[in-house]
Scaffold this active site. Sequence first.
Site, short mmCIF file in Angstrom:
data_model
loop_
_atom_site.label_atom_id
_atom_site.label_comp_id
_atom_site.label_asym_id
_atom_site.label_seq_id
_atom_site.Cartn_x
_atom_site.Cartn_y
_atom_site.Cartn_z
N THR A 114 7.97 -33.53 5.85
CA THR A 114 7.67 -32.51 6.86
C THR A 114 8.94 -31.82 7.34
OG1 THR A 114 7.61 -34.31 8.49
CG2 THR A 114 5.51 -33.53 7.63
N ALA B 292 8.40 -40.63 1.92
CA ALA B 292 7.36 -39.60 1.90
C ALA B 292 6.68 -39.49 0.54
CB ALA B 292 7.93 -38.24 2.33
N GLU C 246 2.42 -43.74 -0.79
CA GLU C 246 1.84 -43.83 0.55
C GLU C 246 0.33 -43.63 0.62
OE1 GLU C 246 5.24 -42.52 3.66
OE2 GLU C 246 4.57 -40.93 2.34
N GLU D 235 15.20 -46.48 5.77
CA GLU D 235 15.49 -45.05 5.66
C GLU D 235 16.60 -44.65 6.63
OE1 GLU D 235 13.30 -40.68 5.99
OE2 GLU D 235 12.08 -42.48 5.77
N ARG E 222 5.68 -46.79 5.63
CA ARG E 222 4.76 -46.26 4.62
C ARG E 222 3.59 -45.48 5.26
NH1 ARG E 222 3.00 -50.35 -0.19
NH2 ARG E 222 2.67 -48.81 -1.82
N GLN F 187 17.35 -46.97 1.66
CA GLN F 187 16.57 -45.92 1.03
C GLN F 187 17.26 -44.57 1.15
OE1 GLN F 187 12.85 -47.83 3.25
NE2 GLN F 187 12.25 -45.96 2.19
N ARG G 71 3.42 -35.83 11.66
CA ARG G 71 2.57 -36.20 10.53
C ARG G 71 1.27 -36.84 11.00
NH1 ARG G 71 2.78 -36.84 4.78
NH2 ARG G 71 4.89 -36.00 4.66
N PHE H 203 4.27 -42.90 7.28
CA PHE H 203 5.12 -42.08 8.15
C PHE H 203 4.33 -41.43 9.29
CE2 PHE H 203 8.28 -38.69 9.02
CZ PHE H 203 9.44 -39.44 9.01
N PHE I 219 9.84 -49.93 2.44
CA PHE I 219 8.65 -49.48 3.16
C PHE I 219 8.97 -48.50 4.29
CE2 PHE I 219 7.81 -53.97 1.88
CZ PHE I 219 7.02 -53.68 0.79
#
Length: 797
Positions: free
Chosen positions: A464, A533, A735, A254, A364, A219, A332, A366, A250
């Site tokens: 964020t 995100a 998300e 990342e 998903r 990702q 988050r 986060f 998902f």
Amino acid sequence: MSDHKKKASYEEMLELTKQDLNTGVGRSVKHESAAKQVSGEAIYVDDRLEFPNQLHIYARMSEKAHARITRIDTSPCYEFPGVAIAITAEDIPGIKDIGALKPGDPLLVEDRVEYYGQPLLAVAANDHETARKAAMAAIVEYEELEPVLSVEQALRNNHFVSDPHTHQRGDSAAALASAQHRISGSVHIGGQEHFYLETQISSVVPTEDGGMIVYSSTQNPTEVQKLVAEVLDIPFNKVQIDMRRMGGGFGGKETQAAGPACIAAVVAKLTGRPAKMRLPRMEDMMMTGKRHPFFNQYDVGFDDNGMITGCEMKLAGNCGNSPDLSDSIVDRAMFHSDNSYYLGDATITGYRCKTNTASNTAYRGFGGPQGLIMPEIILDEIARTLGKDPLEVRKLNLYGDEGRDTTHYYQKVEDNVLPEMLADLEQSSDYHQRRREIKAYNASSPFLKKGLALTPVKFGISFTATFLNQAGALIHIYTDGSIHLNHGGTEMGQGLNTKVAQIVAEEFQVDFNSIQITATNTEKVPNTSPTAASSGADLNGKAAQNAARTIKQRLVEFAARHFNVTEEDVEFHNNHVLIRDQLMPFADFIQLAYFNQISLSSTGFYRTPKIFYDREKARGRPFYYFAYGAACSEVVIDTLTGEYKILRVDILHDVGASLNPAIDIGQVEGAFVQGAGWLTTEELVWNDQGRLMTSGPAGYKIPAITDMPIDFRVRLVENRKNREDTVFHSKAVGEPPFMLGISIFCAIKDAIASIGDYRSSPALDAPATPERVLWAVQDMQQRQTQHNPAPAAEITT
């Protein structure tokens, strides 16, 4: 007269301007890879043809949760025919730590093991099975150390990957002390395995100039490019990442896609041969991190009506052994610990606990789900304490007018559509009638009990980490009118490429099929942000729109000069260009522009406006906007076994002006089921040695078709554009609907609460597996017995 100068009749031109494309924005265009995926023609990394002399890599994992490495001997590995190389940390040419934002993630262990499953060494051979056997033959000796395996243990020892952080509004201690009613408690919220269908994989080919072409299921292509370059000690521009599609991500790809890519790159560098590393399912589950499990504590004050007046929460995330993205993830969770409600005077503290388990990572939502579930648990408990309907208490506590419209991190909730959404769903789902029917059913059913819950979602959209809110795109128009589109986002099945192509089609008013979407590639669009995100369409769609509008403005200016008209006289409609009284096919017009030396290529760029967050002051506007949703769920549980079934789900979700309603509904349905799986069936279990025991589908249960609601109804909010200047005023959809699954958890608790006549809230950790449901049922039955003891004579009998 040439074709492009032929005039259409006024009636033809008028009719054309009235026609809309059926493949542009707002249409349910089929996913661009759908046919390939269902037929098996879609190419993933492991489907690519093998290169000559390609090597296959297997990583030997640690068999201890915490230990010092006293000896690694790879010489036995070379006794297997076909082995090309066995590498350890000493063989890495450049940096040895591939931590995403902070150090802590060694590519291969140097001297200290931090979790069971950590890669120690890697063997490359002519085939995968030989590489596995050879890797297992290496000699590894340990000196065991005491591991930290639970959040509670980490909290007691102040064992953190980074310092705690606090949000505060008002004086929560005073508000709690003066509250009419006060409740406190704690709950464990389980983690979740990504269980993408395509496990972590990367295929690397050396180039003639000492660089690498990397085919990676990631990702985050730019992060993989950076880390591959750094472990090889070469410039970034010598590394090219190619990513056409993933078989699911998902969030699990990342940061953690970088490990296999970097190991494969080191092998390719040292041998001069192409190398591929594909993790088998068990190795993937043991080696890579998951959704953060949380241990959350709360202390809440409220009045006689059920309105919250003060609140303190401690959110402790199990980060695993390294920082990874945990700072942002726990942040988050804190940002979303209010969900849709004004918490009064509030203090929210987030702890980043370090344990000797795999480093947990993006998933998903986060961190949002682990915080957002808390007010739903709290409000249920308030309702039971006061003998009220939980929906009534929820509506009372929603964000409202001035004075009750600001979050605990001081962002105003400016476009709150939840009150009207809840009213809509309350009516369309027949909530009150069904609650009456369920109460009657439960009163007459000794063993089966039904539960009902209607819960909202307010989810902030933006990274964020503010600097990540940027994207780039590249568009070429060829002389036949066909369009090449490339952008920095990655396609993992969510339909991002389809949506971005629709945006470009809408701008040029051409058919979707005239646009060719190509693999995400760091040589075309550099310095990309991860596709995460929920920002994929927001960021990359805007960047592509920017590129399209740049080219379109050039074309308009050219047409105005060439045909001696005003720019207002030039319009694009339905695969044609209307130039005052002349009508030209789009392809003819493009060829004319080419002959007149007009540039038909452009990059595009976008950065999200308005957002900021001052960490020192713990206040700001971290989110560009909020997406909203609501779900009403009904379940039935068997009090003898703890088993349950989802009977009906009604969902109303806000996506602004939908870019593609069919894809958006699919995302809502999929996210809901995945969220329900997180809170019901997907249980992660470690033994007392720190080994993950649920390391495959035999022990880890993701939702199957039989776990779907029997009656599943999904609607999108209509005629409600995003007030912010997003691409065509749409809203993110990846998300936010995940957290609609919380309604299932609340409905299960509602069914259990019926055993006690809804007078107390059951103690239930997540996931609510049948075992945990049964224990909660038995606890509630015991409470009932203590509350209503049998007559003395009956006890004697």
